[in-house]
Design an enzyme around this catalytic site. Structure first.
Site, PDB file in Angstrom:
ATOM      1  N   GLU A  95       0.805  -1.222   0.000  1.00 54.39           N
ATOM      2  CA  GLU A  95       0.000   0.000   0.000  1.00 54.39           C
ATOM      3  C   GLU A  95       0.839   1.273   0.000  1.00 54.39           C
ATOM      4  OE1 GLU A  95      -0.818  -2.657   1.823  1.00 54.39           O
ATOM      5  OE2 GLU A  95      -2.849  -3.139   1.153  1.00 54.39           O
ATOM      6  N   HIS A 136     -12.776  -4.542   8.488  1.00 56.84           N
ATOM      7  CA  HIS A 136     -13.151  -4.305   7.094  1.00 56.84           C
ATOM      8  C   HIS A 136     -14.511  -3.628   6.963  1.00 56.84           C
ATOM      9  CE1 HIS A 136     -10.295  -7.706   6.862  1.00 56.84           C
ATOM     10  NE2 HIS A 136      -9.997  -7.287   5.667  1.00 56.84           N
TER      11      HIS A 136
END
Lengths: 332, 339, 334
Positions: free
Chosen positions: A56, A125
């Protein structure tokens, strides 16, 4: 010509059309361009569409660097929480370059990420974590609630010369709606009044816009006229449209899927309390998620989230109180 | 690849100019207290590495670096008065006083900018190299960072992708043996095992070389080879350039009102190792290169002195011009938040 | 824990008793995972589910050599590691079904299993996020002066994340008793390893660092056992970290419901050859330590145990909803 397509298809159409329009637009990420049959690879080639490793910091940092060098990357970051792995690059790098260089460079990039997947994905999430981005100078944040806005806000995000966080709501992924074909731009910082009303102003974002509309329908049967507003972008935030509405209705209910103390609703409440106090005939009501992570098990997941019943109850609390106008006008 | 006499004299001139610039930054703390705010990081000791590296690129190529960023723009031709005015926070500064010492940018000369956070400019430079690759004009990116940054995940992620995508980039790690006040063998498993840090390149199927960063000829030759490899589409190289920073990590850190100054090097203040620091001073790349040029008959002593005098004059003008620069309008703080 | 326990650390090949124990554990995992898949399709298990079918050999061979005091960390594909480490099937199943009796009272679900009593310190849902956590457990063990170790399971996708190298550097530098067990299935989520790196073997990614590294066939249980036992003995003796790379194959898609269009399907024949359970059984028959009728008995016992676990989980109520807000902070302080 508009036709009905899904929210996610509208987003991808927005990206596709902008990539056709401007060859500097790139698309990279962990789940794009993985095969030659990928429609984006097929249309734009592997130079402009690339799958990345699970890296990322590098993905978002590279987007910033490519932007400084004249490109306009869109990074598909998959889930909003994955941004947290690369937090420095999201809130402390690309968004500062233009400012600290005294305007000499720009970093136009889009970080696309899904949020709010409250469907049993548990604590890592499911967050509605835009609260930690909306106050970051130089970073814009879009939260589309309909397929048409999703396409239009994406196109605007790509054309914007600043880093934009484009957060799409996972629970809306397969919702359909009318979406204009061809070029469609939705301006940033312009709230939509999605249902006009006269008794209460109800502000909601993303998935909660639809819950707010259901609540408004239910309340209409009881003679309560609810105006529903969707800010569409929360940075910039269109406070004026909310203030103008509250001036007409005198009441404000804020719905937010984020935890209460990191919500857009807290910011709007503060702005209206300061600039719109004289219009208020009742205390502002916030219907937000509780200040807790999202539990896995469904009953607990439901418990912490706002829903139609909680919104209806919030609106009733707002309409049950009427402050004397004198009290409010005294501070004018 | 090698440089001709004229190029070597120009490399020497640039090294001297960087050294003079950094000396003036340092002196400002004593001569004009309060003019420099915040934190500065000097390039003294790394001049040969900077100049040798940048001599290996051409217009159109790009450079990204860390907060220790004064040397690169000088080598790329940026006006030193504008740079010093930026460090003094003046509106005639390179970035209008918005960035200061750690955030110089001069995109017209290919200096895209820096990050104030260790390691974070590495992916950005990698992204610029991605842009260069698909622009297909043969441009290359030089990415400068320190030894400490190689312990950042950003290093690992970026070198993997740069190798995978065969990006036109050269990673120049200036290993000065210290991360602020921590010695490299205290934080690096390779250093602790007595290995060069260029060993890390093995994990990315990328060439890794370790060189004497105090010799601009060696740096030039090594970086030029890596640049031509990158330009030819053969991918990145990791160059570990061994340097010694001759000043402390940065100026002292203190609350407003306490005068700032440059402390002694951490070898002395933290480790009490005066001998190490004295040895490093004796190996100072600026007099070393001067000696090499004079001994080799490339430059006579009088001309070398003249170069130093010219640099001193230039930096005096920079100080004067920067001090004369106006403070920015306070309300301009709200400009440039968005493009 | 119903199975017999063999925890002798020996670098020799595992004995028949050990292998039978491993086979038992592998069948328990297989039966458990197949049932979870069915329950997911029936919507009794919800959310995102990653199954470890095909990876039972690694989980069993590694975890069966550990003690309750050793910390195990897993990632999003965690069920097999938890079961092998000794988490009870009933409470593990109850967690996946979101019940009060679950390991985490239904708060965590599939990607967040934790069972401190059995040394299963936990699964994490973000790729690679567990690696530095395991270093922390190893540091604590070292500071307490015990010979306990920490083991972290991760996939090859995590190796391209920055925290992998950050962790390898620190673990090596500090000689931490941590064992990095990479299950290299050749896919990071949906894309092949070749799209992520030029380095095929994960063990080569740590080549720059001075720590032992071994690559084994993860479907060959005895091989995993022997390689891990050697690295484990070193770590217990204070000789520092190591990396064990197990080449595996993910039999299911990345998650349950994954259309799985990005991979070549494995032929049934090919899988018969690779399946770590069938391989171990064939080896057992050939070597004579496994009777012809034993596999069927082991499978039946495992399925019966899973049936009981499901029944138990179904009998457990859904949690009281107010707990959702009550557990946000620990009430403790020092």
């Amino acid at each position: 010509m508009a036709r009905e397509i899904t929210y996610i298809a509208a987003i991808m159409e927005g990206i596709h059309q902008e990539m056709s329009r401007d060859e500097d637009v790139l698309l990279i990420g962990q789940s794009v361009g993985g095969s030659p049959e990928d429609p984006f690879v097929a249309a734009f080639g592997p130079d402009r569409v690339r799958v990345t490793p699970i890296s990322e910091t590098a993905e978002i940092g590279m987007a910033a660097g490519a932007a400084l060098a004249g490109k306009r990357p869109v990074v598909d970051c998959t889930m909003a929480e994955f941004l947290l792995v690369a937090m420095d690059q999201v809130v402390n790098e690309a968004n500062r370059f233009h400012y600290m260089s005294g305007g000499r460079v720009t970093a136009p990039l889009v970080l696309k990420a899904g949020y709010g997947f409250t469907a049993g994905w548990a604590g890592q999430h499911t967050g509605s974590i835009y609260g930690m981005f909306m106050g970051v100078p130089g970073l814009k944040v879009a939260l589309p609630s309909t397929p048409a806005d999703a396409k239009g806000l994406m196109a605007t995000a790509i054309r914007d010369d600043n880093p934009v966080l484009f957060l799409h709501h996972y629970l809306l992924t397969l919702e359909t709606g009318d979406v204009p074909e061809g070029e469609h731009l939705v301006p940033f910082g312009q709230a939509a009044i999605v249902r006009p009303g006269t008794d209460v102003t109800l502000v909601a974002t993303g998935w909660t816009v639809h819950r707010a509309l259901e609540a408004a329908e239910e309340l209409a049967a009881d003679g309560v006229s609810v105006e529903v507003i969707d800010p569409r972008t929360i940075a910039p935030l269109d406070v004026d449209t909310v203030l103008a509405s509250v001036e007409r209705t005198g009441r404000l209910v804020l719905v937010d899927q984020a935890t209460r103390h990191a919500s857009v609703s807290a910011i709007i409440a503060a702005e209206v309390a300061e600039a719109g106090f004289a219009s208020l005939r009742a205390p502002i009501v916030q219907v937000t998620a509780l200040d807790a992570p999202i539990a896995y098990s469904k009953p607990m997941e439901d418990f912490v989230l706002p829903d139609v019943a909680k919104i209806v109850a919030g609106v009733r609390r707002a309409v049950d109180v009427t402050l004397p106008h004198d009290a409010a006008t005294a501070v004018r | 690849m090698s440089t001709n006499s004229q190029d070597r004299v120009e490399m020497f001139r640039t090294m001297v100019r960087i050294r003079e610039f950094e000396e003036r930054v340092k002196r400002t703390f004593a001569e004009h207290p309060g003019v420099i705010r915040g934190h500065t990081h000097l390039a003294d000791g790394a001049e040969a590495s900077i100049v040798g590296s940048i001599a290996a690129i051409r217009p159109g190529d790009q450079v990204m670096a860390t907060y220790r960023c004064h040397g690169y723009p000088i080598a790329l031709g940026t006006d030193t008065t504008a740079m010093l005015a930026e460090i003094y926070g003046r509106s005639n500064g390179l970035c209008g006083g918005y960035g200061g010492s750690m955030h110089l940018a001069d995109p017209e000369r290919g200096f895209l900018g820096t990050s104030g956070i260790v390691g974070q400019s590495i992916p950005q430079a990698t992204g610029a190299a991605y842009a260069a690759q698909i622009r297909r004009a043969g441009d290359v990116v030089l990415c400068f960072f320190g030894d400490g940054a190689s312990k950042q995940g950003a290093f690992h992620e970026s070198l993997n992708i740069a190798s995978l995508w065969k990006l036109p980039i050269v990673f120049v790690m200036e290993n000065n043996s210290y991360s602020v006040s921590v010695r490299v063998e205290q934080e690096d498993a390779n250093a602790a095992a007595g290995e060069p840090l260029a060993t890390k390149a093995k994990a990315y199927s990328m060439p890794g070389v370790t060189i004497d960063g105090g010799d601009p000829d060696v740096v030039y030759e090594t970086v030029a080879e890596a640049v031509s490899r990158a330009r030819a589409g053969e991918g990145p190289t990791l160059v570990e350039s061994l340097v010694y920073r001759l000043s402390a990590h940065g100026n002292s850190i203190a609350p407003p009102g306490v005068p700032l100054h440059y402390p002694e090097h951490e070898a002395v203040t933290v480790f009490g190792d005066v001998a190490e620091y004295e040895a490093a001073k004796r190996g100072d790349p600026v007099p070393r290169f001067r000696g090499a040029l004079v001994t080799g008959g490339v430059l006579d002593a009088a001309r070398a002195d003249a170069i130093v005098a010219e640099a001193a004059d230039e930096m005096q003008r920079a100080v004067d011009g920067a001090l004369a620069g106006p403070e920015p309008e306070p309300a301009d703080a709200l400009r440039f938040v968005h493009a | 824990m119903t199975a017999s326990v063999h925890r002798d650390v020996s670098t020799a090949a595992p004995t028949p008793d050990v292998l039978r124990d491993l086979l038992t554990t592998m069948w328990r995992i297989r039966a458990f995972e197949e049932r979870v898949g069915a329950l997911k399709r029936a919507d009794e298990v919800h959310g995102l589910i990653h199954l470890s079918i095909g990876g039972e050999g690694v989980a069993a061979a590694v975890c069966r050599q550990l003690r309750d005091g050793d910390a195990v960390y897993s990632g999003h594909r965690a069920h097999g590691h938890a079961v092998a480490k000794g988490t009870p099937l009933d409470r593990t199943m109850a967690e996946l079904m979101g019940r009060e009796g679950g390991l985490c009272s239904g708060m965590g679900g599939s990607m967040h299993l934790v069972d401190v009593a059995h040394g299963f310190l936990g699964a994490t849902g973000v790729v690679g996020g567990n690696i530095p956590l395991a270093l922390g457990s190893a540091l604590a063990a070292k500071q307490r002066g015990t010979d306990a170790v920490a083991v972290v399971f991760f996939g090859d996708g995590a190796v391209q994340a920055g925290l992998f190298t950050e962790s390898v550097n620190l673990a090596t530098l500090w000689r931490l008793p941590v064992l990095l067990v990479c299950e290299n299935n050749g896919f990071a989520e949906f894309t092949p390893r070749s799209a992520h790196t030029t380095v095929e073997r994960v063990s080569d990614v740590v080549a720059p660092y001075p720590l032992p590294r071994t690559t084994v066939d993860g479907n060959e249980v005895g091989e995993v056992w022997s390689a891990f036992s050697e690295l484990l003995a070193r770590a217990r003796a204070g000789e520092g970290p190591a990396l064990l790379e197990c080449l595996t194959h993910r039999l299911r898609g990345h998650y349950e419901g994954d259309p799985d269009r990005y991979r070549e399907a494995v032929s049934t024949e090919d899988w018969q050859r690779k399946d770590p359970i069938l391989r171990l059984q064939r080896a057992g028959h050939d070597a004579g330590w496994l009777a012809a009728d034993e596999p069927a008995a082991l499978e039946a016992a495992a399925r019966a145990e899973v049936d009981e676990a499901v029944a138990w989980a179904r009998s457990s109520p859904f949690p009281a909803v107010a707990r959702a807000a009550a557990l946000v902070e620990s009430g403790g302080a020092r």
